[in-house]
Design an enzyme around this catalytic site. Structure first.
Site, PDB file in Angstrom:
ATOM      1  N   CYS A 136      54.365  61.935  38.070  1.00  0.00           N
ATOM      2  CA  CYS A 136      54.455  60.864  39.068  1.00  0.00           C
ATOM      3  C   CYS A 136      54.523  60.621  40.607  1.00  0.00           C
ATOM      4  CB  CYS A 136      56.156  60.234  39.055  1.00  0.00           C
ATOM      5  SG  CYS A 136      56.762  59.013  39.458  1.00  0.00           S
ATOM      6  N   THR A 137      53.779  59.814  41.293  1.00  0.00           N
ATOM      7  CA  THR A 137      52.888  60.349  42.575  1.00  0.00           C
ATOM      8  C   THR A 137      54.278  60.190  43.187  1.00  0.00           C
ATOM      9  OG1 THR A 137      52.925  58.181  42.300  1.00  0.00           O
ATOM     10  CG2 THR A 137      51.322  59.877  42.081  1.00  0.00           C
ATOM     11  N   HIS A 138      55.814  59.715  42.396  1.00  0.00           N
ATOM     12  CA  HIS A 138      56.704  59.276  43.801  1.00  0.00           C
ATOM     13  C   HIS A 138      57.410  61.039  44.453  1.00  0.00           C
ATOM     14  CE1 HIS A 138      56.123  54.761  42.829  1.00  0.00           C
ATOM     15  NE2 HIS A 138      57.501  55.063  43.254  1.00  0.00           N
ATOM     16  N   TYR A 174      56.813  50.971  37.447  1.00  0.00           N
ATOM     17  CA  TYR A 174      56.375  50.716  36.151  1.00  0.00           C
ATOM     18  C   TYR A 174      56.304  51.957  34.737  1.00  0.00           C
ATOM     19  CZ  TYR A 174      51.816  47.824  38.076  1.00  0.00           C
ATOM     20  OH  TYR A 174      51.414  47.533  39.317  1.00  0.00           O
ATOM     21  N   GLY A 175      56.859  52.614  34.758  1.00  0.00           N
ATOM     22  CA  GLY A 175      57.435  53.550  33.567  1.00  0.00           C
ATOM     23  C   GLY A 175      58.320  53.261  32.747  1.00  0.00           C
ATOM     24  N   ASP A 215      49.189  51.938  44.051  1.00  0.00           N
ATOM     25  CA  ASP A 215      50.768  52.334  43.051  1.00  0.00           C
ATOM     26  C   ASP A 215      51.324  51.336  42.773  1.00  0.00           C
ATOM     27  OD1 ASP A 215      52.251  54.687  41.635  1.00  0.00           O
ATOM     28  OD2 ASP A 215      53.018  54.390  43.651  1.00  0.00           O
ATOM     29  N   SER A 216      52.313  51.577  42.034  1.00  0.00           N
ATOM     30  CA  SER A 216      53.374  50.313  41.878  1.00  0.00           C
ATOM     31  C   SER A 216      54.143  50.501  42.398  1.00  0.00           C
ATOM     32  CB  SER A 216      54.497  51.045  40.809  1.00  0.00           C
ATOM     33  OG  SER A 216      55.183  52.216  40.476  1.00  0.00           O
ATOM     34  N   CYS A 263      49.076  56.243  40.337  1.00  0.00           N
ATOM     35  CA  CYS A 263      50.310  55.993  39.479  1.00  0.00           C
ATOM     36  C   CYS A 263      49.331  56.662  38.253  1.00  0.00           C
ATOM     37  CB  CYS A 263      50.065  54.749  38.934  1.00  0.00           C
ATOM     38  SG  CYS A 263      51.755  53.998  38.573  1.00  0.00           S
ATOM     39  N   ASN A 264      50.191  57.854  37.801  1.00  0.00           N
ATOM     40  CA  ASN A 264      50.291  58.496  36.358  1.00  0.00           C
ATOM     41  C   ASN A 264      50.379  57.243  35.357  1.00  0.00           C
ATOM     42  OD1 ASN A 264      50.075  61.660  36.727  1.00  0.00           O
ATOM     43  ND2 ASN A 264      51.634  60.554  38.447  1.00  0.00           N
ATOM     44  N   THR A 265      51.819  56.314  35.451  1.00  0.00           N
ATOM     45  CA  THR A 265      51.918  55.708  34.647  1.00  0.00           C
ATOM     46  C   THR A 265      50.287  54.667  34.024  1.00  0.00           C
ATOM     47  OG1 THR A 265      54.344  55.386  35.087  1.00  0.00           O
ATOM     48  CG2 THR A 265      53.497  54.742  33.299  1.00  0.00           C
ATOM     49  N   GLU A 279      61.959  55.245  45.952  1.00  0.00           N
ATOM     50  CA  GLU A 279      61.962  54.244  46.193  1.00  0.00           C
ATOM     51  C   GLU A 279      62.914  54.107  47.394  1.00  0.00           C
ATOM     52  OE1 GLU A 279      59.424  51.353  46.329  1.00  0.00           O
ATOM     53  OE2 GLU A 279      58.946  52.795  44.787  1.00  0.00           O
TER      54      GLU A 279
HETATM   55  N1  DGL Z   1      54.074  56.655  41.085  1.00  0.00           N
HETATM   56  C1  DGL Z   1      54.044  55.960  39.282  1.00  0.00           C
HETATM   57  C2  DGL Z   1      53.735  56.987  39.092  1.00  0.00           C
HETATM   58  O1  DGL Z   1      53.286  58.021  38.663  1.00  0.00           O
HETATM   59  C3  DGL Z   1      55.537  55.506  38.850  1.00  0.00           C
HETATM   60  C4  DGL Z   1      56.336  55.163  39.587  1.00  0.00           C
HETATM   61  C5  DGL Z   1      57.286  53.754  37.909  1.00  0.00           C
HETATM   62  O2  DGL Z   1      57.022  52.270  38.778  1.00  0.00           O
HETATM   63  O3  DGL Z   1      57.979  54.571  37.731  1.00  0.00           O
HETATM   64  O4  DGL Z   1      53.898  57.349  37.284  1.00  0.00           O
END
Ligand code: DGL
Length: 275
Positions: free
Chosen positions: A190-192, A48-49, A16-17, A79-81, A158
């Site tokens: 988003c996994t966050h 990453y988003g 993931d990011s 990570c979804n992105t 984060e």
């Molecule tokens: N956790 C990431 C996701 O699921 C992205 C968070 C990010 O880096 O913007 O998209």
């Protein structure tokens, strides 16, 4: 894709990011306690988003390259992105199974919605890609999908700011319109975001079902290991090895909130030589 070179006792690689993918990593390790796991958080380049699709693809390729050095038998893009922008490419390029988090989340949402009105929140990249909308509509053209990018949620997660007034105000700002659309299910795209679940639920109310793809993704991992005869036959339980591209200390302190217990082995890894 073939599994001829993969050894069943090799680790599963997850990336993931940043810390967000730990929500997925945790479910995988709960479901598969005997699997060795190597988790990479690309903390030097998070988020990453907000990056261009080509940039995210390049980052995803370099994360995969780091994990491949550990001879992983499977790659999970937690990570979804990165799933939206790199899953297809990595599935073509690598000769091990590569799984993402997007389809499992969409499938779970479809199985839970009662009124057929689904909300999706995610990074700007994910929302602009319309990946969830397309995946949901491909399976059920009759449903209504409303999406909202929530770019400030990732820095909150984060930083470990998972509750409090500031987050509540931001969440209300992002979620008010979705609430008006009468969604009964919200995909945390988003996994966050699972870390912010309590606040998101408080803003939307208890009637809205929150879907995080971690559990469904973990089930996909089980299925794929089974299909490819890749279950580890050694019955030893070990904590994952955590790799980060920035400070291990920062990752450890926030990561423990996602993981639930202390993270024993967190190591810095040089990603520049692979990007
Ligand atoms: N956790 C990431 C996701 O699921 C992205 C968070 C990010 O880096 O913007 O998209």
């Amino acid at each position: 894709m073939n599994d001829l070179n993969a050894s069943s006792c090799a680790p599963i690689g997850i990336f993931d990011s940043g810390v967000g993918g730990l929500t997925v990593c945790r479910k995988i390790s709960e479901l598969l306690p005997f699997e060795k796991i190597i988790y990479l958080g690309d903390t030097a380049r998070v988020p990453y988003g907000s990056k261009a699709p080509e940039t995210v693809l390049r980052y995803a390729r370099s994360c995969a390259a780091v994990l491949l050095k550990y001879k992983i038998k499977m790659l999970v893009i937690a990570c979804n992105t990165a799933t939206a922008f790199a899953l297809e490419a990595l599935q073509k390029e690598l000769d091990i199974p590569v799984l993402g988090v997007l389809r499992p989340g969409a499938t779970a949402a479809l199985s839970r919605t009662k009124n057929g009105i689904i909300g999706v929140i995610g990074t700007r990249g994910v929302i602009n890609s319309r990946s969830y909308e397309k995946t949901l509509k491909a399976q059920r053209p009759d449903i209504d999908v409303y999406s909202q990018a929530c770019p400030l949620f990732v820095p909150f997660a984060e930083e470990g700011w998972v509750s409090g007034d500031a987050l509540f105000h931001v969440a209300r700002h992002y979620l008010e319109d979705l609430k008006k659309k009468k969604i009964d299910t919200l995909v945390l795209g988003c996994t966050h975001y699972p870390l912010l679940k309590n606040t998101i639920q408080a803003v939307l109310g208890e009637d809205v079902m929150l879907v995080d793809s971690a559990e469904e993704t973990a089930k996909d991992v089980v299925e794929s290991l089974d299909k490819n005869f890749l279950f580890n036959k050694e019955k030893e339980v070990t904590q994952p090895l955590f790799l980060v591209t920035d400070s291990p200390e920062a990752f450890r302190s926030t990561g423990e909130k996602f993981w639930g217990t202390s993270l024993m082995s967190v190591q810095w890894v040089d990603i520049c030589s692979t990007s």
